[in-house]
Motif scaffolding. Structure first.
Motif, mmCIF file in Angstrom:
data_model
loop_
_atom_site.group_PDB
_atom_site.id
_atom_site.type_symbol
_atom_site.label_atom_id
_atom_site.label_comp_id
_atom_site.label_asym_id
_atom_site.label_seq_id
_atom_site.Cartn_x
_atom_site.Cartn_y
_atom_site.Cartn_z
ATOM 1 N N PRO A 402 13.254 -6.703 8.352
ATOM 2 C CA PRO A 402 12.463 -5.850 9.252
ATOM 3 C C PRO A 402 11.902 -4.647 8.511
ATOM 4 C CG PRO A 402 14.794 -5.471 9.612
ATOM 5 C CD PRO A 402 14.707 -6.579 8.611
ATOM 6 N N PHE A 403 10.664 -4.306 8.766
ATOM 7 C CA PHE A 403 10.044 -3.142 8.135
ATOM 8 C C PHE A 403 9.260 -2.347 9.180
ATOM 9 C CE2 PHE A 403 7.365 -6.918 7.304
ATOM 10 C CZ PHE A 403 6.229 -6.563 8.025
ATOM 11 N N LYS A 404 8.821 -1.189 8.778
ATOM 12 C CA LYS A 404 8.067 -0.316 9.674
ATOM 13 C C LYS A 404 6.594 -0.292 9.268
ATOM 14 C CE LYS A 404 12.014 2.717 10.623
ATOM 15 N NZ LYS A 404 12.533 4.101 10.593
ATOM 16 N N VAL A 405 5.737 -0.005 10.255
ATOM 17 C CA VAL A 405 4.294 0.113 10.018
ATOM 18 C C VAL A 405 3.785 1.323 10.788
ATOM 19 C CG1 VAL A 405 3.896 -2.342 9.613
ATOM 20 C CG2 VAL A 405 3.807 -1.450 11.946
ATOM 21 N N PRO A 406 2.628 1.855 10.402
ATOM 22 C CA PRO A 406 2.107 3.033 11.113
ATOM 23 C C PRO A 406 1.489 2.656 12.452
ATOM 24 C CG PRO A 406 0.588 2.386 9.387
ATOM 25 C CD PRO A 406 1.797 1.509 9.234
ATOM 26 N N SER A 407 1.713 3.493 13.433
ATOM 27 C CA SER A 407 1.041 3.309 14.722
ATOM 28 C C SER A 407 -0.267 4.085 14.763
ATOM 29 C CB SER A 407 1.951 3.764 15.863
ATOM 30 O OG SER A 407 2.306 5.130 15.704
ATOM 31 N N TYR A 408 -0.434 5.010 13.783
ATOM 32 C CA TYR A 408 -1.683 5.787 13.687
ATOM 33 C C TYR A 408 -2.445 5.367 12.444
ATOM 34 C CZ TYR A 408 -4.832 9.536 12.343
ATOM 35 O OH TYR A 408 -5.943 10.232 11.943
ATOM 36 N N LEU A 409 -3.758 5.212 12.598
ATOM 37 C CA LEU A 409 -4.655 4.950 11.481
ATOM 38 C C LEU A 409 -5.880 5.845 11.616
ATOM 39 C CD1 LEU A 409 -4.625 1.028 11.371
ATOM 40 C CD2 LEU A 409 -3.487 2.561 9.750
ATOM 41 N N PRO A 410 -6.490 6.212 10.514
ATOM 42 C CA PRO A 410 -7.716 7.011 10.603
ATOM 43 C C PRO A 410 -8.788 6.276 11.411
ATOM 44 C CG PRO A 410 -6.876 7.018 8.360
ATOM 45 C CD PRO A 410 -6.058 6.005 9.120
ATOM 46 N N SER A 411 -9.694 7.018 11.979
ATOM 47 C CA SER A 411 -10.742 6.456 12.824
ATOM 48 C C SER A 411 -11.553 5.408 12.063
ATOM 49 C CB SER A 411 -11.669 7.572 13.310
ATOM 50 O OG SER A 411 -12.723 7.041 14.073
ATOM 51 N N GLY A 412 -11.768 4.261 12.705
ATOM 52 C CA GLY A 412 -12.569 3.196 12.118
ATOM 53 C C GLY A 412 -11.817 2.276 11.188
ATOM 54 N N VAL A 413 -10.540 2.558 10.923
ATOM 55 C CA VAL A 413 -9.741 1.712 10.026
ATOM 56 C C VAL A 413 -8.978 0.674 10.847
ATOM 57 C CG1 VAL A 413 -7.866 1.659 8.347
ATOM 58 C CG2 VAL A 413 -9.521 3.535 8.311
ATOM 59 N N THR A 414 -9.042 -0.581 10.445
ATOM 60 C CA THR A 414 -8.368 -1.666 11.165
ATOM 61 C C THR A 414 -7.561 -2.521 10.182
ATOM 62 O OG1 THR A 414 -10.278 -3.115 10.951
ATOM 63 C CG2 THR A 414 -10.146 -1.768 12.952
ATOM 64 N N TYR A 415 -6.676 -3.298 10.760
ATOM 65 C CA TYR A 415 -5.827 -4.200 9.951
ATOM 66 C C TYR A 415 -6.672 -5.329 9.365
ATOM 67 C CZ TYR A 415 -2.301 -7.787 8.946
ATOM 68 O OH TYR A 415 -1.535 -8.744 8.349
ATOM 69 N N ASN A 416 -6.403 -5.659 8.086
ATOM 70 C CA ASN A 416 -7.150 -6.713 7.406
ATOM 71 C C ASN A 416 -6.267 -7.923 7.124
ATOM 72 O OD1 ASN A 416 -9.141 -8.099 6.065
ATOM 73 N ND2 ASN A 416 -8.913 -6.974 4.150
ATOM 74 N N TYR A 417 -5.232 -7.763 6.303
ATOM 75 C CA TYR A 417 -4.332 -8.869 5.982
ATOM 76 C C TYR A 417 -3.035 -8.313 5.418
ATOM 77 C CZ TYR A 417 -5.607 -8.053 1.095
ATOM 78 O OH TYR A 417 -5.797 -7.484 -0.136
ATOM 79 N N SER A 418 -2.047 -9.205 5.248
ATOM 80 C CA SER A 418 -0.775 -8.870 4.599
ATOM 81 C C SER A 418 -0.515 -9.883 3.497
ATOM 82 C CB SER A 418 0.384 -8.884 5.595
ATOM 83 O OG SER A 418 0.243 -7.857 6.554
ATOM 84 N N ASN A 419 0.013 -9.395 2.372
ATOM 85 C CA ASN A 419 0.370 -10.254 1.252
ATOM 86 C C ASN A 419 1.871 -10.157 1.043
ATOM 87 O OD1 ASN A 419 0.325 -11.889 -0.965
ATOM 88 N ND2 ASN A 419 -0.739 -10.459 -2.308
ATOM 89 N N ILE A 420 2.575 -11.290 1.122
ATOM 90 C CA ILE A 420 4.027 -11.317 0.988
ATOM 91 C C ILE A 420 4.368 -11.857 -0.390
ATOM 92 C CG2 ILE A 420 6.194 -12.221 1.929
ATOM 93 C CD1 ILE A 420 3.069 -12.137 4.065
ATOM 94 N N LEU A 421 5.047 -11.033 -1.190
ATOM 95 C CA LEU A 421 5.398 -11.398 -2.559
ATOM 96 C C LEU A 421 6.902 -11.488 -2.691
ATOM 97 C CD1 LEU A 421 3.045 -8.820 -4.306
ATOM 98 C CD2 LEU A 421 2.545 -11.222 -3.900
ATOM 99 N N SER A 422 7.376 -12.501 -3.391
ATOM 100 C CA SER A 422 8.810 -12.638 -3.616
ATOM 101 C C SER A 422 9.050 -12.990 -5.072
ATOM 102 C CB SER A 422 9.408 -13.715 -2.711
ATOM 103 O OG SER A 422 8.807 -14.968 -2.963
ATOM 104 N N SER A 423 10.126 -12.419 -5.637
ATOM 105 C CA SER A 423 10.470 -12.678 -7.031
ATOM 106 C C SER A 423 11.970 -12.795 -7.160
ATOM 107 C CB SER A 423 9.959 -11.549 -7.926
ATOM 108 O OG SER A 423 10.423 -11.725 -9.253
ATOM 109 N N SER A 424 12.418 -13.922 -7.699
ATOM 110 C CA SER A 424 13.845 -14.137 -7.914
ATOM 111 C C SER A 424 14.221 -13.877 -9.365
ATOM 112 C CB SER A 424 14.225 -15.573 -7.528
ATOM 113 O OG SER A 424 13.467 -16.498 -8.282
ATOM 114 N N VAL A 425 13.202 -13.466 -10.172
ATOM 115 C CA VAL A 425 13.457 -13.215 -11.591
ATOM 116 C C VAL A 425 14.203 -11.904 -11.775
ATOM 117 C CG1 VAL A 425 12.385 -12.857 -13.839
ATOM 118 C CG2 VAL A 425 11.413 -14.518 -12.244
ATOM 119 N N SER A 426 13.775 -10.873 -11.020
ATOM 120 C CA SER A 426 14.399 -9.560 -11.145
ATOM 121 C C SER A 426 15.756 -9.532 -10.466
ATOM 122 C CB SER A 426 13.493 -8.490 -10.531
ATOM 123 O OG SER A 426 13.260 -8.773 -9.162
ATOM 124 N N GLU A 427 16.581 -8.601 -10.908
ATOM 125 C CA GLU A 427 17.902 -8.402 -10.308
ATOM 126 C C GLU A 427 17.992 -6.981 -9.779
ATOM 127 O OE1 GLU A 427 20.416 -10.185 -9.549
ATOM 128 O OE2 GLU A 427 19.748 -12.080 -10.384
#
Length: 731
Positions: A402-427
């Protein structure tokens, strides 16, 4: 030949299904052999006979074959589905374009290739879409069916002709005994007795006008009681419709003669029929007649064994076989009227067994099986380290935390997309979600990660496109407080080639064990000051239904990937129909991707129609592709019926026509283009010629395009797709 091949395959499936049912019934019969009557034993065989003879059976989730599917499915990893309609390729992948009858000249080698392929094309229309070995087996099977049916009907015709040369018995004693038997068994119609040289023992014949044959020396040598028993047995066959069931069994055997198990089941059915007939006779005559009836049976066994019995082609095996005779005598010796108190229960159980065995599996797909959320999110085409979605709700599911997102955005700004990245190489393993928000003058990148990233090394880019790496730029850092949170501000500054100062600013903070950042960009006179960013950070909150609905990009121009069953359910509702979605096709082709995009058209009404696309690849043939598409638009195929052509679009936007021909594949009307190249006259000489197939399933147009797939394999794949059913989203 295509239709005969399909009939042969139906026979194979029906024969296999009946064999499985027969094995189950034999086990059941053995377990309850002492608890049910022999009439019930015989009735259970009708279930097998029905599966052999009925071409179409209803589907049910309670079917034995649904359980078989689930059992086999549980032994292997669950695999998702796939679909498509009008083939389009991903970037850097091209689909074919028509070549036949277009106004451009080809080089000599191209012409030769087209002629060769065209010859194959003509041949494919006339040749069955089934493999050669199926065609050969179909011919062998058909020859056997014709031979056995001819033998059966020749026997019936022979019996019918012999009846005309037999003499009707007028002996008053015989007539009186037959009349008494008729009344005892409730037979209203007259049953005539004939004699002659037809056979050495008595028998009943005639499906519609029954008559009894009895040799003169037999009825003259038998006592009244013995003759009464003989006629009772034959009339019992008539009352029980055994001649009809024997005939149907003979037909089933002729059709399924290639299955050796069917011969065995039919023999067992005949054996149980004789026991059921004896049992019925004793139920009518009474328990006191059992000993004398058994003695009559033994007498006839001796008489028949001394003479050659009549040959009964396909009529199972002879009822006077020594082993069978022992079973009949044992049953008669133990018979007690009303000795099967569980018969009523057995009838109920028989009905229940019929429901389970006389239905087919409900074509279950992964979507038809109740799945939990984790199973819905299981990747359909293998796991990838990067996934993109245009819905924040989906990003939340893919992130796994679970994560948080803003409920406020500057005027005229809208949601575009989300990119989900995962890496099992790092520890420890790093999972990051980056959200893109865009406006006319302001854009934001908001990231959240399970592992801290100082963001000290990044590139600054000016409005003129000049970029500077961290090597030739300077970094300044400061701390600001936002609603009790400590926010670090990293500012990277550099000088462009034109001498202007350019900078990039990143805001970083942590919250509940997660690490967040905001990177903004303003164009022209717009600006993003600390105050505005602080307002955005202050509004961060956990996701709720309002935010999930708000942060979704429904732009029809989006290219929406389908990663799992959850996506499949969502996009199926969006496109307005349940698609066909196979994960595997014959000859080794497997689905590697699926996505939804908008139909490219000048028609305003069609612009918002979505296409569901699927790509199949064969690991053993890396240069071959199958592109499968589906769209809710039946006019595509309807126009082909009228004009005998279809249209494609070149890379420069120009359209060109391609002729189509009508085929019948697995009973489905399918339109196939002539050979063409994806880019028509713009295609290079190295580009291959291709086929595209179209067909309708209700109001959905399905389209499949092949790239470098052999011609004989193409129709096998089309036949498989034609037979595929749409996924059942309700289940």
């Amino acid at each position: 030949m295509d239709i005969l091949g399909s009939i042969f395959l139906w026979m194979c499936y029906a024969s296999l299904g009946a064999s499985l049912v027969a094995i189950l019934l034999v086990a059941i019969k053995k377990g309850v052999s002492q608890a049910i009557s022999w009439r019930m034993h015989h009735l259970l065989w009708f279930i097998v006979l029905a599966r052999l003879m009925i071409p179409v059976l209803p589907e049910s989730s309670f079917s034995l074959f649904t359980w078989v599917f689930w059992a086999s499915n549980s032994m292997s990893a669950a695999q998702p589905l796939s679909f498509s309609a009008e083939p389009q390729l991903m970037p850097n992948t091209q689909l074919p374009v028509v070549i036949s009858e277009v106004s451009h000249e080809l080089k000599d080698n191209e012409k030769n290739q087209i002629q060769t392929e065209a010859a194959k094309d003509e041949g494919m229309n006339a040749v069955s879409s089934h493999p050669v070995y199926i065609q050969v087996l179909t011919v062998v099977w058909l020859v056997g069916v014709v031979f056995l049916l001819a033998r059966l009907f020749a026997y019936l015709y022979k019996m019918h002709n012999k009846e005309r040369f037999l003499m009707r018995v007028t002996d008053e004693r015989v007539f009186s005994i037959m009349d008494d038997c008729r009344k005892k068994f409730g037979v209203k119609r007259k049953i005539h007795v004939y004699t002659g040289t037809l056979a050495k023992g008595p028998l009943i014949s005639g499906l519609f006008s029954p008559w009894v044959y009895c040799p003169r020396d037999v009825y003259q040598s038998l006592s009244d009681a013995e003759l009464y028993h003989v006629f009772s047995h034959e009339l019992a066959h008539h009352k029980r419709k055994d001649l009809l069931w024997s005939f149907l069994g003979s037909l089933a055997l002729a059709i399924h003669w290639m299955n050796p198990l069917v011969w065995l089941w039919i023999r067992k059915m005949k054996a149980d029929m004789e026991l059921a007939c004896d049992e019925y006779v004793l139920e009518v005559l009474g328990e006191k007649e059992s000993i004398s009836y058994g003695m009559t049976l033994l007498s006839f066994a001796r008489r028949i064994s001394e003479r050659r019995p009549l040959s009964y082609p396909l009529y199972f095996h002879h009822s006077h076989h020594s082993d069978q005779m022992k079973r009949r005598i044992q049953m008669i010796s133990k018979f007690k009227k009303g000795s099967y108190p569980l018969s009523a229960l057995a009838v109920a159980c028989g009905l229940a067994i019929s429901v389970v065995t006389l239905t087919n599996a409900a074509e279950p797909t992964p979507l038809q099986v109740a799945v939990n959320q984790d199973e819905k999110l299981r990747p359909l085409f293998g796991n990838t380290s990067s996934k993109m979605t245009n819905r924040l709700e989906k990003a939340e599911k893919l992130a796994g935390f679970p994560f948080k997102v803003p409920s406020y955005l500057p005027s005229g700004v809208t949601y575009n997309y989300s990119n989900i990245l995962s890496s099992s190489v790092s520890e420890p393993s790093e999972n990051t979600v980056i959200h893109s928000f865009i406006g006319e003058k302001i854009s934001l990148m908001i990231g959240v990660s399970t592992v801290e990233n100082t963001m000290e090394s990044f590139t600054v880019v000016s409005d003129d496109g000049t970029s500077k790496s961290s090597v030739d730029s300077t970094l300044s850092q400061e701390q600001i407080s936002v609603k009790g949170k400590s926010v670090k501000v990293n500012t990277r500054t550099a000088t462009s080639n034109r001498g202007s100062v350019i900078k990039d600013v990143v805001y970083l903070w942590s919250d509940e064990g997660l690490y967040y950042y905001i990177k903004g960009e303003a164009k022209g006179e717009a600006s993003l000051e600390n105050k505005e960013i602080a307002k955005i950070i202050e509004s961060f909150q956990t996701l709720n239904e309002e935010l999930r609905k708000r942060y979704a990009n429904y732009d029809p121009l989006n290219h929406d990937e389908i990663y799992d069953l959850d996506d499949l359910e969502y996009f199926s509702e969006l496109i307005g129909f349940a698609p066909v979605f196979p994960l595997d096709l014959p000859t080794g082709y497997k689905a590697t991707e699926a996505y939804v995009n908008q139909r490219q058209t000048e028609n305003k009404e069609d612009k918002h129609k979505r296409i569901i696309n699927m790509t199949f690849e064969n690991p053993e043939k890396p240069k071959t592709f199958v592109f499968f598409e589906q769209i809710k638009d039946k006019s595509i195929v309807e126009n082909m019926r009228k004009t005998k052509k279809t249209h494609f679009e070149r890379s420069d936007g120009e359209k060109f026509e391609v002729p189509v021909t009508s085929l019948n594949i697995s009973g489905q009307e399918v339109f196939r283009t002539v050979l063409y190249k994806i880019d028509d006259t713009l295609s290079s000489s190295k580009d291959k010629y291709n086929y595209t197939y179209f067909w309708l399933k209700e109001d959905v147009c399905l389209k499949v395009t092949f790239k470098e797939v052999e011609a004989d394999v193409q129709q096998q794949l089309v036949a498989a797709l034609v037979k595929e059913k749409a996924i059942d989203l309700k289940k």
